[in-house]
Design an enzyme around this catalytic site. Structure first.
Site, PDB file in Angstrom:
ATOM      1  N   ASP A  43       0.842  -1.197   0.000  1.00  0.00           N
ATOM      2  CA  ASP A  43       0.000   0.000   0.000  1.00  0.00           C
ATOM      3  C   ASP A  43       0.879   1.250   0.000  1.00  0.00           C
ATOM      4  O   ASP A  43       1.727   1.425   0.870  1.00  0.00           O
ATOM      5  CB  ASP A  43      -0.920   0.001   1.229  1.00  0.00           C
ATOM      6  N   SER A  92      -7.048   4.534  -1.564  1.00  0.00           N
ATOM      7  CA  SER A  92      -6.846   3.090  -1.462  1.00  0.00           C
ATOM      8  C   SER A  92      -8.111   2.296  -1.778  1.00  0.00           C
ATOM      9  O   SER A  92      -8.029   1.173  -2.279  1.00  0.00           O
ATOM     10  CB  SER A  92      -6.352   2.719  -0.053  1.00  0.00           C
ATOM     11  N   GLU A 256      -1.263  -7.853   2.164  1.00  0.00           N
ATOM     12  CA  GLU A 256      -1.010  -6.413   2.049  1.00  0.00           C
ATOM     13  C   GLU A 256      -0.013  -5.929   3.083  1.00  0.00           C
ATOM     14  O   GLU A 256      -0.189  -6.138   4.289  1.00  0.00           O
ATOM     15  CB  GLU A 256      -2.306  -5.606   2.203  1.00  0.00           C
ATOM     16  N   ASP A 261       2.039   2.608   3.462  1.00  0.00           N
ATOM     17  CA  ASP A 261       1.217   3.781   3.172  1.00  0.00           C
ATOM     18  C   ASP A 261       1.086   4.690   4.384  1.00  0.00           C
ATOM     19  O   ASP A 261       1.207   5.919   4.277  1.00  0.00           O
ATOM     20  CB  ASP A 261      -0.163   3.310   2.716  1.00  0.00           C
ATOM     21  N   HIS A 265       2.157   8.567   4.585  1.00  0.00           N
ATOM     22  CA  HIS A 265       1.296   9.684   4.982  1.00  0.00           C
ATOM     23  C   HIS A 265       1.949  10.506   6.088  1.00  0.00           C
ATOM     24  O   HIS A 265       1.793  11.727   6.138  1.00  0.00           O
ATOM     25  CB  HIS A 265      -0.058   9.162   5.472  1.00  0.00           C
ATOM     26  N   ASP A 303      -1.033  -0.066  -4.781  1.00  0.00           N
ATOM     27  CA  ASP A 303      -2.314   0.525  -5.170  1.00  0.00           C
ATOM     28  C   ASP A 303      -2.151   1.967  -5.640  1.00  0.00           C
ATOM     29  O   ASP A 303      -2.955   2.482  -6.406  1.00  0.00           O
ATOM     30  CB  ASP A 303      -3.332   0.422  -4.035  1.00  0.00           C
ATOM     31  N   HIS A 396      -1.592  11.183  -1.350  1.00  0.00           N
ATOM     32  CA  HIS A 396      -1.193  10.310  -2.456  1.00  0.00           C
ATOM     33  C   HIS A 396      -0.751  11.139  -3.651  1.00  0.00           C
ATOM     34  O   HIS A 396      -1.054  12.334  -3.745  1.00  0.00           O
ATOM     35  CB  HIS A 396      -2.358   9.420  -2.881  1.00  0.00           C
TER      36      HIS A 396
END
Length: 434
Positions: A43, A92, A256, A261, A265, A303, A396
Site C-alpha cells: 500500500d 486506497s 497487504e 502507506d 502519509h 495501489d 497520495h
C-alpha cells in the site's frame, strides 16, 4: 468488468501459458493454468520506495549494489487513476476496487461502482468455483484494501458495517489487526459459523486447519521498527498459505503491506523502510511457496504512491542510508518516550544513533514543550534533513506503480497496463465455473 477485454486476456492466457514460466519455476513443471493465485499489495509503495529499499539494504562493504526481491521480480508498470469523477489521484478504496474487480470507481468506494451498485470481486468468483480465499494484512482487516476484496460498501469509513459484512463473505482466512471493530457479540457470530478466533501471534501454531479469524491488534499491527522484528506479516502469510493450500481446488490470497502507506502519509522515512522490509520478507515467503508449488501465480503491485518520496533533497546529491539504519524506534514512539523522561536528550541520541547538534537540540526542545505531536514532527524533519530525504505531500500522488510477478502466466503482466487489467488478467486465469 469489460467483457471484451476479459475475453482477450483469457485467449492470451491460453495461448501463452504453455510457453510461459517464471525464472524461478522449471518450465517443464509449470502447469497450463495456475491452481493458486496470490495478489500482494504494498500500500502506497511507489517506485521511489523500492529504490530506496534497495539502497537501504545495500551492503556498503561491497562494490556492487545488491538487488532486492523487487528487482528480481519486476515485470511491468500500472496506472492507478480512479473513475474520472474523482480525478487522477486515487485513494486506497478505489484502487483496491480496481485490483479486486477490474472496474474503476470513485474514491472511497468499497467494490461498488460509481452508482454504488455491488461489483463482483475475484474472491467471490474464486469462492463460486470451490476455491479457498483469504487475506493477511498489517492494517485492520476491514481497512480499504482487504475490504474491497471481501465486501461491498459505499464508504470505506463504515468500518463496523464492513466488519459485520465479513460474516457473509465466507473467507477461509482473515488475519491482521482491527480487534476494536469486532464486538464480542460479532465474534460469537463468527464462531457460530465455524471460525476459530485468535488474538495473539503465539496462537498461530495451534491453528492447523479450518476457518480462522486472527485479530492481533486493536487497529494496526505494531510498526516493524518499534518491534525490531520484520516477521509479523511473514508469519501471517505463511499461516494463510498453510491453511488455504489444504483446499484441493486451489485458493486466492491477498497479502497487504498496509503500513508502508501509513508511514508515507506521516512522511516518516525510517518507519517506511521498516515496513518495506517486512513486506519484502513476506514476498520472499510467497516466492519460496511458488518455487515449491509451480502451480501458483504471485502478482505483486502497489495501489498508488504515497507522500511523493524523494531519494535526495535540498540540492544535495546524497542519501544517507547508514543514518537511517541506525534508528532504533519510530519518531512517534521516540517522541512519546522523550516526553515522559527528564534525560530526554540522551534518549534521543541513543535512539537515533547519532549525536544531535546544539542547534538541532534547541529545535527539538522547543517542539517538546508543545507536546508529543510537535516533537514527533520535529524528529521526522531532523531525520529527513540529516538523511537528505524529501517529500512532496502527506497524501497520495498520481504516478504509475510497479508490477512484479512469478509463476505460471507471469508474462501476462509484463509491460504497461492499468490496475483494472491486473484484475481482469487474474480473473481470466480462474478455473471455469462449476
Amino acid at each position: 468488468m469489460n467483457l471484451s477485454k476479459t475475453l482477450t486476456w483469457a485467449v492470451s492466457a491460453l495461448v501463452m501459458l504453455p510457453l510461459v514460466a517464471s525464472a524461478n519455476v522449471n518450465i517443464h513443471e509449470a502447469p497450463s493454468r495456475p491452481k493458486n493465485m496470490i495478489i500482494m499489495v504494498g500500500d502506497g509503495m511507489g517506485p521511489a520506495y523500492t529504490s530506496a529499499y534497495r539502497y537501504y539494504q545495500n551492503n556498503p562493504d561491497t562494490e556492487e549494489i545488491e538487488q532486492t526481491v523487487f528487482d528480481r521480480l519486476l515485470v511491468g508498470m500500472a496506472s492507478t487513476y480512479p473513475a474520472r469523477q474523482s480525478g487522477y489521484v486515487t485513494d486506497s478504496a478505489a484502487s483496491a476496487t480496481a485490483l479486486a474487480t477490474g472496474v474503476k470507481t470513485y474514491n472511497g468506494a468499497i467494490s461498488v461502482d460509481i452508482n454504488k451498485r455491488p461489483l463482483t470481486s475475484i474472491m467471490q468468483m474464486a469462492k463460486q468455483r470451490g476455491m479457498a480465499i483469504g487475506v493477511a494484512v498489517t492494517s485492520q482487516v476491514n481497512h480499504a484494501t482487504p475490504a474491497a476484496y471481501l465486501a461491498h460498501n459505499e464508504s470505506r469509513r463504515n468500518y463496523e458495517e464492513i466488519a459485520k459484512s465479513y460474516l457473509t463473505a465466507d473467507a477461509d482466512v482473515i488475519l491482521g489487526g482491527g480487534q476494536k471493530y469486532f464486538s464480542e457479540a460479532l465474534l460469537e457470530q463468527f464462531k457460530a459459523k465455524g471460525y476459530q478466533h485468535i488474538d495473539d501471534f503465539s496462537q498461530l501454531d495451534s491453528i492447523t486447519k479450518g476457518k480462522t479469524l486472527g485479530l492481533f491488534a486493536d487497529v494496526q499491527l505494531p510498526w516493524v521498527i518499534d518491534q525490531q522484528d520484520s516477521t509479523q506479516l511473514s508469519l501471517l502469510t505463511q499461516k494463510a498459505l498453510d491453511l488455504l493450500s489444504q483446499n484441493e481446488q486451489g485458493f486466492v490470497l491477498l497479502v497487504e503491506g498496509s503500513l508502508i502507506d501509513w508511514a508515507g502519509h506521516n512522511n516518516d522515512i525510517a518507519t517506511a523502510m521498516g515496513e518495506m522490509h517486512g513486506f519484502a520478507n513476506a514476498i520472499e515467503v510467497v516466492e519460496q511457496f511458488v518455487r515449491a508449488n509451480p502451480d501458483t501465480l504471485m502478482v505483486v503491485t502497489a495501489d498508488h504512491n504515497t507522500g511523493g518520496l524523494s531519494i535526495g533533497a535540498n540540492g544535495e546529491y546524497a542519501w544517507d542510508t547508514s543514518l537511517l539504519q541506525g534508528i532504533k524506534a519510530s519518531p512517534a514512539a521516540l517522541a512519546e518516550q522523550a516526553i515522559a523522561v527528564d534525560d530526554w536528550q540522551a534518549l534521543v541520541n541513543q535512539t537515533l544513533g547519532f549525536d544531535v547538534t546544539t542547534e538541532e537540540l534547541q529545535r527539538l526542545s522547543n517542539a517538546r514543550m508543545q507536546g508529543k505531536s510537535a516533537l514527533e514532527t520535529s524528529l521526522k524533519q531532523l531525520i529527513d534533513s540529516r538523511s537528505f530525504t524529501g517529500w512532496t505531500t502527506s497524501g497520495h500522488t498520481g504516478g504509475d506503480v510497479q508490477v512484479f510477478a512469478a509463476g505460471p502466466a507471469a508474462d501476462l503482466f509484463k509491460g504497461n497496463q492499468d490496475n483494472t487489467d491486473i484484475a481482469e488478467k487474474m480473473m481470466s486465469l480462474l478455473p471455469r465455473s462449476q
